[in-house]
Design a protein around this motif. Structure first.
Motif, PDB file in Angstrom:
ATOM      1  N   THR A  46      31.037   9.689  55.846  1.00  0.00           N
ATOM      2  CA  THR A  46      31.484  10.810  56.679  1.00  0.00           C
ATOM      3  C   THR A  46      32.828  11.397  56.274  1.00  0.00           C
ATOM      4  N   SER A  47      33.673  10.602  55.612  1.00  0.00           N
ATOM      5  CA  SER A  47      34.969  11.143  55.196  1.00  0.00           C
ATOM      6  C   SER A  47      35.607  10.240  54.148  1.00  0.00           C
ATOM      7  N   VAL A  48      36.526  10.818  53.383  1.00  0.00           N
ATOM      8  CA  VAL A  48      37.337  10.059  52.441  1.00  0.00           C
ATOM      9  C   VAL A  48      38.597   9.656  53.199  1.00  0.00           C
ATOM     10  N   LEU A  49      38.881   8.363  53.208  1.00  0.00           N
ATOM     11  CA  LEU A  49      40.038   7.863  53.940  1.00  0.00           C
ATOM     12  C   LEU A  49      41.273   7.728  53.060  1.00  0.00           C
ATOM     13  N   ASP A  50      41.075   7.255  51.836  1.00  0.00           N
ATOM     14  CA  ASP A  50      42.205   6.965  50.946  1.00  0.00           C
ATOM     15  C   ASP A  50      41.630   6.543  49.602  1.00  0.00           C
ATOM     16  N   ALA A  62      34.964  12.493  44.814  1.00  0.00           N
ATOM     17  CA  ALA A  62      34.915  11.768  46.084  1.00  0.00           C
ATOM     18  C   ALA A  62      34.411  12.684  47.201  1.00  0.00           C
ATOM     19  N   SER A  63      34.906  13.900  47.253  1.00  0.00           N
ATOM     20  CA  SER A  63      34.491  14.848  48.300  1.00  0.00           C
ATOM     21  C   SER A  63      33.004  15.149  48.229  1.00  0.00           C
ATOM     22  N   LYS A  64      32.455  15.202  47.025  1.00  0.00           N
ATOM     23  CA  LYS A  64      31.023  15.479  46.862  1.00  0.00           C
ATOM     24  C   LYS A  64      30.142  14.378  47.448  1.00  0.00           C
ATOM     25  N   LEU A  65      30.696  13.184  47.633  1.00  0.00           N
ATOM     26  CA  LEU A  65      29.913  12.077  48.194  1.00  0.00           C
ATOM     27  C   LEU A  65      29.832  12.097  49.719  1.00  0.00           C
ATOM     28  N   ILE A  66      30.635  12.960  50.361  1.00  0.00           N
ATOM     29  CA  ILE A  66      30.564  13.070  51.822  1.00  0.00           C
ATOM     30  C   ILE A  66      29.157  13.546  52.192  1.00  0.00           C
ATOM     31  N   ALA A 125      30.100  -2.868  45.071  1.00  0.00           N
ATOM     32  CA  ALA A 125      31.103  -2.300  45.978  1.00  0.00           C
ATOM     33  C   ALA A 125      31.449  -3.343  47.046  1.00  0.00           C
ATOM     34  N   TYR A 126      32.438  -3.004  47.839  1.00  0.00           N
ATOM     35  CA  TYR A 126      32.811  -3.819  48.999  1.00  0.00           C
ATOM     36  C   TYR A 126      32.739  -2.939  50.225  1.00  0.00           C
ATOM     37  N   VAL A 127      32.321  -3.540  51.339  1.00  0.00           N
ATOM     38  CA  VAL A 127      32.386  -2.851  52.616  1.00  0.00           C
ATOM     39  C   VAL A 127      33.247  -3.684  53.548  1.00  0.00           C
ATOM     40  N   TYR A 128      33.938  -3.003  54.455  1.00  0.00           N
ATOM     41  CA  TYR A 128      34.817  -3.630  55.437  1.00  0.00           C
ATOM     42  C   TYR A 128      34.318  -3.209  56.805  1.00  0.00           C
ATOM     43  N   LYS A 129      34.081  -4.180  57.668  1.00  0.00           N
ATOM     44  CA  LYS A 129      33.524  -3.884  58.979  1.00  0.00           C
ATOM     45  C   LYS A 129      34.598  -3.380  59.937  1.00  0.00           C
ATOM     46  N   LYS A 130      34.344  -2.203  60.508  1.00  0.00           N
ATOM     47  CA  LYS A 130      35.175  -1.674  61.593  1.00  0.00           C
ATOM     48  C   LYS A 130      34.554  -2.060  62.929  1.00  0.00           C
ATOM     49  N   SER A 131      33.244  -1.924  62.997  1.00  0.00           N
ATOM     50  CA  SER A 131      32.472  -2.247  64.196  1.00  0.00           C
ATOM     51  C   SER A 131      31.027  -2.428  63.723  1.00  0.00           C
ATOM     52  N   PRO A 132      30.119  -2.807  64.622  1.00  0.00           N
ATOM     53  CA  PRO A 132      28.728  -2.973  64.176  1.00  0.00           C
ATOM     54  C   PRO A 132      28.109  -1.702  63.589  1.00  0.00           C
ATOM     55  N   ASP A 133      28.616  -0.539  63.979  1.00  0.00           N
ATOM     56  CA  ASP A 133      28.038   0.722  63.500  1.00  0.00           C
ATOM     57  C   ASP A 133      28.980   1.545  62.626  1.00  0.00           C
ATOM     58  N   MET A 134      30.090   0.962  62.221  1.00  0.00           N
ATOM     59  CA  MET A 134      31.039   1.677  61.350  1.00  0.00           C
ATOM     60  C   MET A 134      31.572   0.747  60.266  1.00  0.00           C
ATOM     61  N   LEU A 135      31.591   1.260  59.041  1.00  0.00           N
ATOM     62  CA  LEU A 135      32.112   0.530  57.883  1.00  0.00           C
ATOM     63  C   LEU A 135      33.111   1.393  57.144  1.00  0.00           C
ATOM     64  N   VAL A 136      33.904   0.734  56.323  1.00  0.00           N
ATOM     65  CA  VAL A 136      34.659   1.420  55.291  1.00  0.00           C
ATOM     66  C   VAL A 136      34.058   0.939  53.977  1.00  0.00           C
ATOM     67  N   LEU A 137      33.639   1.863  53.136  1.00  0.00           N
ATOM     68  CA  LEU A 137      33.093   1.558  51.820  1.00  0.00           C
ATOM     69  C   LEU A 137      34.183   1.740  50.779  1.00  0.00           C
ATOM     70  N   ASN A 138      34.393   0.735  49.948  1.00  0.00           N
ATOM     71  CA  ASN A 138      35.287   0.850  48.791  1.00  0.00           C
ATOM     72  C   ASN A 138      34.391   1.042  47.578  1.00  0.00           C
ATOM     73  N   TRP A 139      34.255   2.301  47.150  1.00  0.00           N
ATOM     74  CA  TRP A 139      33.391   2.650  46.032  1.00  0.00           C
ATOM     75  C   TRP A 139      34.264   3.211  44.910  1.00  0.00           C
ATOM     76  N   GLN A 140      34.347   2.478  43.827  1.00  0.00           N
ATOM     77  CA  GLN A 140      35.130   2.865  42.656  1.00  0.00           C
ATOM     78  C   GLN A 140      36.583   3.162  43.011  1.00  0.00           C
ATOM     79  N   GLY A 141      37.117   2.411  43.961  1.00  0.00           N
ATOM     80  CA  GLY A 141      38.514   2.557  44.334  1.00  0.00           C
ATOM     81  C   GLY A 141      38.796   3.645  45.353  1.00  0.00           C
ATOM     82  N   VAL A 142      37.753   4.267  45.881  1.00  0.00           N
ATOM     83  CA  VAL A 142      37.906   5.278  46.925  1.00  0.00           C
ATOM     84  C   VAL A 142      37.308   4.714  48.205  1.00  0.00           C
TER      85      VAL A 142
END
Length: 155
Positions: A46-50, A62-66, A125-142
């Protein structure tokens, strides 16, 4: 009798020391062996965080992956057209700030993650759990926010 009491006492102290040492080592060993399959499913980016200090995507890429759907199954991971095999779902937990800095070479400031952070390795890749329905994806450093997509019911 006194010598057998001393011997028993020394064995108890020795056992207590050994148990306390193993008590500290066992949870660390188990933590490395834990698996978390709760991330299996479809997740919409849904968005690029960092991004990390060095990343494999520029801002435009990165924006194209939204809007892309991240599909995680027991056998593979798909991010758009990119397919990775054999996720191991290995779990690592740690202090949010330290973990993201040391492991992802970034700051946790913009990621909105809880502390301690739970990281799950999904092969490429790595994912980080925010909640059961939200993740942060670390894909190629983004880092991307991702929201679980509900399964469509067929009538």
């Amino acid at each position: 009798m006194l010598s057998s009491l001393k011997s028993a006492s020394l064995r108890s102290v020795g056992c207590a020391v050994a148990l306390s040492w193993f008590g500290l080592a066992i949870p660390q060993a188990l933590a490395a062996e834990q698996r978390d399959l709760s991330v299996i499913g479809a997740w919409k980016l849904t968005s690029v965080l960092d991004s990390a200090d060095v990343s494999g995507l520029d801002d435009e890429e990165a924006s194209k992956l939204i809007g892309t759907v991240l599909k995680i199954s027991k056998n593979h991971v798909r991010i758009g057209d990119h397919v990775c095999g054999s996720p191991d779902f290995a779990v690592i937990s740690g202090d949010r700030e330290e973990y993201i800095r040391r492991r992802a070479h970034s700051s946790a400031e913009n990621l909105g993650l809880p502390s301690p952070v739970t990281s799950i390795h999904i092969s490429c890749a790595y994912v980080y759990k925010k909640s059961p329905d939200m993740l942060v994806l670390n894909w190629q450093g983004v880092f991307f926010d991702a929201v679980r997509q509900q399964a469509k019911h067929r009538n």
